[in-house]
Design an enzyme around this catalytic site. Structure first.
Site, mmCIF file in Angstrom:
data_model
loop_
_atom_site.group_PDB
_atom_site.id
_atom_site.type_symbol
_atom_site.label_atom_id
_atom_site.label_comp_id
_atom_site.label_asym_id
_atom_site.label_seq_id
_atom_site.Cartn_x
_atom_site.Cartn_y
_atom_site.Cartn_z
ATOM 1 N N ASP A 135 0.823 -1.204 0.000
ATOM 2 C CA ASP A 135 0.000 0.000 0.000
ATOM 3 C C ASP A 135 0.862 1.263 0.000
ATOM 4 O O ASP A 135 1.828 1.376 0.772
ATOM 5 C CB ASP A 135 -0.908 -0.009 1.233
ATOM 6 C CG ASP A 135 -1.716 1.254 1.382
ATOM 7 O OD1 ASP A 135 -2.608 1.470 0.538
ATOM 8 O OD2 ASP A 135 -1.447 2.038 2.316
ATOM 9 N N GLU B 64 1.369 -0.369 -4.982
ATOM 10 C CA GLU B 64 0.616 0.850 -5.210
ATOM 11 C C GLU B 64 1.624 1.979 -5.016
ATOM 12 O O GLU B 64 2.254 2.073 -3.952
ATOM 13 C CB GLU B 64 -0.536 1.012 -4.229
ATOM 14 C CG GLU B 64 -1.318 2.301 -4.502
ATOM 15 C CD GLU B 64 -2.165 2.770 -3.336
ATOM 16 O OE1 GLU B 64 -3.088 3.560 -3.577
ATOM 17 O OE2 GLU B 64 -1.890 2.380 -2.186
#
Length: 611
Positions: free
Chosen positions: A273, A306
């Site tokens: 993330d 990401e």
């Protein structure tokens, strides 16, 4: 020798890293406890605290702030760390909590679960069709496990779990986790999570886990009390103080965590993330290298980023792919017309930007982003294979970060344009990039997916007010009354609204049949030759349509035509009239053969034997 390689050589093998932190079961009745607490002069482990027979065992101080002790106790033992300052805290590397994040930690036997799918080695990345889901929305690990046969039958090949690391309260998106090694007890036990992974493997499904290494949540993180050096004083992220990845102990903590999920739980891959929020980007390459070296060469393990900076250099080395936010944003702009916030970066010539995404991966490859203050973003990506990019129409962020959590189908229904979604789905599922589906979209679920938490009163109020401030710059929420109507993240009803329709789907089959047909086309016609697929080129056909072509590994060509506008546009005719693979609108193929791409449709064409 690179700086990363040099550091690895100096710091030794990766295999020992996962066991350096927390409680490690050495034998059935013997456990080693280890804590990095450089701000403390003394630490003790408290065995079965607050219960009859509780013990307090002093830990031995070692170099560089480490404390360690071996104790005669086994799996199931509850424990805490008693600091010299008088505070008692859970283990930051707890493998399971006896309740919530503030409660005692529990010694876990990693070998207790008996795996059934012992021969599973994973699947190649080119076969990935990812289904992102929130574990709590399906009722926990057992609830997700019950969904697996349906997903496998649909054509999904990989299930991606939003973060499961222990967070405060009973409901949360998962990005407020504070105990990265402990599956949240609101979802189930470690054994239930392993049973989920085991069941998935038996059905031929990979399982990926979303992990958060850029920050800790605001409630339940005690590291400041005994290891403030874990954080930087000179740098902050949107979520609090930046984690200090300059320190070897911090790097090892998170590298060990990644290895732990892959080893103990047999996850097939990890999604990292907001990796752009990690200041020391070299750690990402180092960590990925360690994982690759520590993994059985016969096993497929996939690492996905990401990364808001479009980090091409990481995709050139150890990482399989990155979420393609550019692709999502320009598709959303084309489908809905929205141009506020970051969608403003895609407002000019969106069809040309989509063509660039299809042919080259990223839309922003060094150009300046107005939304980000006019700074350059990204690097050239055309040399990367299409499978280096994960393409999607929706995900947890792009729905849940909206004030009302509207799904794409609900937005388009309000505009009377639901047919255009069918065209967009066909483009995503038949492009050579790796497709991702967000839970519920395969059933046409229109209920919102909202941001939800279960914080205590003070923090809940701060989150509520912060959420309203976040949207104050949007014209729709300029009025205070409009902002006050934004769903409260901490209300149980917000969570329940986000689950609506996921389990009670009725008898509607149009959407699942449509997804199933597309995924069969992808499996049979594209997947066998995706590994060597390369873009030939793409171009805009007017303001809302594109044409893209790729060479496949077996010498065939794939052509995609997509028109999201309400009028037909001129388009190149297919070279092979017999090569139609899919049309989202009946009769569109015949029109294309006459040089016209019909309104609101996507077509896929295969040209056999092309050079």
């Amino acid at each position: 020798m690179s700086e990363t390689t040099t550091r690895l050589a100096l710091r030794g093998a990766a295999a020992s890293i996962p066991d350096r932190f927390g409680a490690c079961l050495l034998a059935p009745g013997r456990t080693r406890f280890r804590l990095w607490a450089p701000a403390q002069d003394s630490v003790a482990v408290e065995i079965e605290p607050d219960r009859p027979g509780a013990r307090r065992v002093p830990m031995q101080a070692g170099p560089d702030g480490w404390f360690e002790v071996q104790v005669d106790c086994g799996a199931g033992t509850r424990y805490r760390y008693g600091l010299g300052s008088g505070q008692s805290v859970p283990d930051p590397a707890s493998r399971m909590q006896d309740g919530d994040v503030h409660d005692a930690s529990v010694v876990v036997d990693p070998a207790a679960y008996r795996w059934r799918q012992t021969r599973w080695r994973g699947r190649p990345w080119s076969e990935a069709v990812i289904y992102e889901l929130h574990v709590g929305a399906f009722g926990g690990f057992d609830g997700v496990r019950a969904q697996l046969p349906r997903l496998a039958k649909l054509g999904i090949t990989a299930v991606e779990l939003m973060p499961v690391a222990d967070f405060p309260g009973a409901r949360n998106w998962g990005y407020d986790g504070v105990l990265p090694y402990a599956p949240d007890r609101a979802y189930g036990t470690p054994e239930q999570l392993k049973a989920l992974v085991d069941e998935a493997h038996g059905l031929g499904l990979m399982v990926f886990l979303d992990v958060v290494y850029n920050h800790f949540g605001p409630d339940g993180n005690y590291l400041h009390a005994y290891a403030p050096a874990f954080f930087r004083e000179d740098m902050h992220t949107p979520w609090g103080p930046a984690i200090d990845f300059r320190r070897a102990q911090v790097r090892d903590f998170f590298t060990g965590n990644a290895a732990y999920w892959l080893r103990d739980y047999r996850f097939d891959g990890l999604r990292f993330d907001a990796a752009h929020a990690i200041a020391e980007q070299d750690w990402l390459e180092e960590m990925a290298h360690v994982l690759r070296q520590a993994t059985d060469r016969q096993r497929h393990v996939h690492l996905v980023l990401e990364h808001d900076d479009n980090a091409v250099v990481l995709l050139e080395h150890e990482f399989d792919a990155q979420w393609n936010d550019d692709g999502h944003h320009v598709l959303h702009r084309l489908l809905t017309g929205e141009n506020q916030g970051y969608y403003g970066d895609y407002d000019e010539q969106p069809a040309a930007l989509l063509a660039r995404c299809l042919a080259q991966g990223f839309a922003y490859q060094g150009e300046c982003s107005a939304h980000r203050g006019g700074v350059p973003r990204g690097r050239p990506s055309a040399h990367l294979p299409p499978t280096s990019f994960v393409l999607f129409l929706q995900n947890h962020d792009q729905i849940g970060n909206r004030a009302r959590g509207e799904r794409l189908l609900a937005l388009l229904r309000a505009q009377g344009r639901t047919e255009v979604l069918r065209a967009a789905v066909a483009l995503v599922l038949l492009a050579p990039q790796i497709p991702l589906i967000f839970m519920g979209e395969e059933y046409g679920v229109e209920a919102p997916f909202l941001y939800f938490t279960s914080h205590g009163p003070e923090l809940a109020q701060a989150v509520r007010e912060g959420r309203r401030r976040e949207f104050a710059g949007f014209a729709e929420f300029a009025d205070e009354a409009a902002r006050a109507a934004i769903p409260d993240p901490n209300e149980a009803a917000t969570f329940e609204a986000s689950r609506h329709g996921l389990l009670d789907r009725g008898a509607a089959q149009d959407w699942p049949d449509y997804y199933g047909t597309l995924l069969r086309c992808r499996r049979d016609a594209l997947v066998p030759s995706l590994d060597a697929a390369r873009a030939i080129g793409a171009q805009a056909l007017g303001e809302q349509a594109v044409w893209a072509r790729w060479s496949l590994g077996d010498g065939r060509l794939l052509a995609l035509y997509a028109n999201f506008g309400d009028a037909a546009v001129p388009a190149p005719t297919p070279a092979d009239a017999a090569g139609l693979l899919f049309e989202s609108r009946a009769g569109a193929a015949g029109e294309l053969e006459q040089g016209s791409l019909a309104a609101v449709c996507t077509l896929a064409w295969i040209e056999e034997g092309a050079s």
